[in-house]
Design an enzyme around this catalytic site. Structure first.
Site, PDB file in Angstrom:
ATOM      1  N   LYS A   1       0.818  -1.214   0.000  1.00 56.65           N
ATOM      2  CA  LYS A   1       0.000   0.000   0.000  1.00 56.65           C
ATOM      3  C   LYS A   1       0.852   1.263   0.000  1.00 56.65           C
ATOM      4  O   LYS A   1       1.875   1.322   0.671  1.00 56.65           O
ATOM      5  CB  LYS A   1      -0.887   0.029   1.246  1.00 56.65           C
TER       6      LYS A   1
ATOM      7  N   GLY B   1     -10.520  -2.918   8.866  1.00 56.88           N
ATOM      8  CA  GLY B   1     -10.137  -3.096  10.253  1.00 56.88           C
ATOM      9  C   GLY B   1     -11.290  -3.170  11.226  1.00 56.88           C
ATOM     10  O   GLY B   1     -11.095  -3.067  12.427  1.00 56.88           O
TER      11      GLY B   1
ATOM     12  N   ARG C   1     -23.312  -3.411  -3.616  1.00 59.52           N
ATOM     13  CA  ARG C   1     -24.688  -3.268  -4.113  1.00 59.52           C
ATOM     14  C   ARG C   1     -24.865  -1.966  -4.887  1.00 59.52           C
ATOM     15  O   ARG C   1     -25.521  -1.928  -5.918  1.00 59.52           O
ATOM     16  CB  ARG C   1     -25.684  -3.307  -2.950  1.00 59.52           C
TER      17      ARG C   1
END
Lengths: 308, 194
Positions: free
Chosen positions: A97, A169, A181
């Site tokens: 990351k 987390g 969705r």
């Protein structure tokens, strides 16, 4: 040359590639990860456990999101030495990351030849306006998105893979479900539009018309879309796969649980056989304690709100 | 003709779509019970060989598929699939079906930054654009293998009896020539054998 990257000279060399071809190869690596589980790991030892359990890739980071959340403060790219240690420990692709907008961190990750960079809202954003211009990199990027607009903006900037943001987390799946969705319903809506309506939709979503037209024509995102954020059980993974995810990221869910190896292996099998409730029932037995988790309304910091 | 695609992980959908474009029926193999269906050929898609190999064994499909391949079931393998078929791996102690007499190096071109695209000529198939994604390399092939293609003097495509092994990804291009070759020259040929 303007539109090519210089030749990469590995052991067997390779031809010079145009930017378009490089991007195609980067999207294709994400295709190879489909149907798989990408696991957060903080040490070479955890990376080996993840590979043994059937991870299709690992995300190397110093602290998993649950600990980042608990520790507070500024969270940055991990130590390159630690990342290299994990790259040496396993044969599967390794991701790492960097902070949103922190292109210098991304340059460092490219220099250590990471397989995929996650420009991630889990770390503290470095730029509150701009994301990284990912088209300037050879190495591929995955980015988080809460909806179709965010996904297409990241793709426009050069991301070759998308994941839901979820709420990292927390062990709470509600946000990943909401994002998946929303993405699906927006894609369905765009697919059903008449072409002249697309111009207006592109304006509303703040995305280029051409990208939206691709979504309209193909009825899907132009890159692979994984679920991430809050996945803690085989059932969570099956839920996201049935909602249309092409694979899952599991962050804190594995190494914050009682029996990481067993839970990881169970989640891998649940992703492959996500429609087989009987098998997932068996897989869910005796996994030990799941991560405790926190509900979305109990937390103060919504990472998903970073970087739109 | 029905083609079974191993669908435990990886780019199996792309393989199914390619064969469907050629008018083939495809089924997915995700668990042991899926092997009860009738099928005429097997496809081992790209993905991560460590994941696929592990799931093949743990989901109870390994022995059955191994004996089918040994008994001549037409099998097409791309990238990770080649690793599953390989007799030996030069840089990994894990081996799988071992039905193809070749020795293979995993991730031979390096990491993702070593992935590349190369046009070349495949024997019996013709010009083909080849996508190599963290690809393996066929270091050596037994003389019984027919070498169908090389890139920079390295073997990228071989045929051994009814097994076709490619270190690149024909399923990621619109060109169906390799899939057509498999259907016409391997699946049909085996079918018509006494």
């Amino acid at each position: 040359m303007e539109n090519t990257f210089e030749t990469n000279t590995g052991e067997y060399g390779r031809p010079t590639l145009t930017k378009q071809k490089q991007y195609a190869l980067n999207k294709e690596l994400a295709q190879m990860l489909k149907g798989g589980v990408i696991m957060d790991v903080t040490t070479p030892e955890q990376a080996r456990i993840a590979e043994e359990a059937g991870a299709c890739a690992v995300m190397a980071l110093e602290r998993i999101p649950a600990d980042i959340r608990a520790a507070g403060g500024v969270s940055r790219m991990s130590d390159p030495k630690m990342i290299k240690g994990i790259m040496e420990a396993v044969s599967i692709p390794v991701m790492a990351k960097c902070r949103i907008g922190h292109f210098a961190e991304a340059q460092i990750l490219e220099a250590v030849e990471i397989d995929y960079i996650d420009e991630s809202e889990v770390l503290s954003p470095a730029d509150d306006v701009y994301h990284i211009d990912k088209t300037q990199f050879k190495v591929p990027f995955v980015c988080g998105a809460k909806d179709l607009g965010e996904a297409l903006r990241r793709i426009c900037e050069g991301a070759s893979m998308i994941r839901t943001k979820g709420e990292p987390g927390t062990g709470d799946i509600v946000q990943a479900v909401r994002h998946m969705r929303k993405m699906n319903s927006e894609i369905a809506k765009v697919s059903a539009m008449r072409e002249e309506e697309l111009y207006h939709a592109a304006k509303e979503l703040q995305v280029p018309f051409e990208l939206l037209k691709t979504v309209h024509d193909t009825k899907r995102l132009p890159v692979v879309n994984f679920a991430a954020g809050g996945i803690a059980t085989p059932a969570d993974a099956a839920l996201m796969m049935q909602l249309g995810a092409e694979g899952v990221f599991v962050g804190s869910g594995i190494f914050k649980s009682g029996n990481p190896a067993k839970r990881a292996a169970a989640i891998v099998k649940a992703v492959t056989n996500y429609n087989d409730a009987k098998m997932i029932a068996e897989l869910s037995e005796d996994l030990g304690e799941a991560m405790v988790g926190i509900n979305e309304n109990e937390i103060e910091l919504l990472m998903a709100e970073r970087g739109k | 003709m029905k083609i079974a695609v191993l669908a435990v992980q990886g780019a199996f959908l792309e393989q199914e779509k390619a064969f469907q474009k050629l008018g083939m029926e495809t089924i997915e193999l995700r668990k042991k019970e899926d092997l009860e269906a009738d099928f005429d050929a097997l496809v081992l898609p790209g993905g991560e060989s460590t994941v696929q190999g592990k799931l093949l064994k743990e989901l109870g499909m390994f022995q059955d598929l191994k004996s089918r391949i040994e008994n001549g079931m037409p099998t097409m393998a791309t990238c990770a699939g080649v690793i599953l078929l390989a007799g030996t791996l030069t840089n990994d102690s894990r081996t799988y079906f071992q039905t193809l007499p070749v020795s293979v190096t995993r991730n031979a071109y390096g990491r993702q930054l070593g992935s590349f695209y190369q046009e070349g000529v495949l024997k019996e198939i013709g010009n083909f654009g080849m996508e190599f994604i963290r690809a393996p390399l066929i270091e050596a092939a037994s003389p019984e293998c027919t070498i169908l293609g090389t890139v920079n003097d390295h073997v990228v495509a071989v045929r051994y009896r009814s097994q076709l092994a490619l270190t690149f990804h024909p399923e990621l291009t619109d060109d169906l020539a390799v899939h057509r070759y498999f259907c016409q020259n391997i699946v049909n040929e085996i079918d018509s054998m006494p």
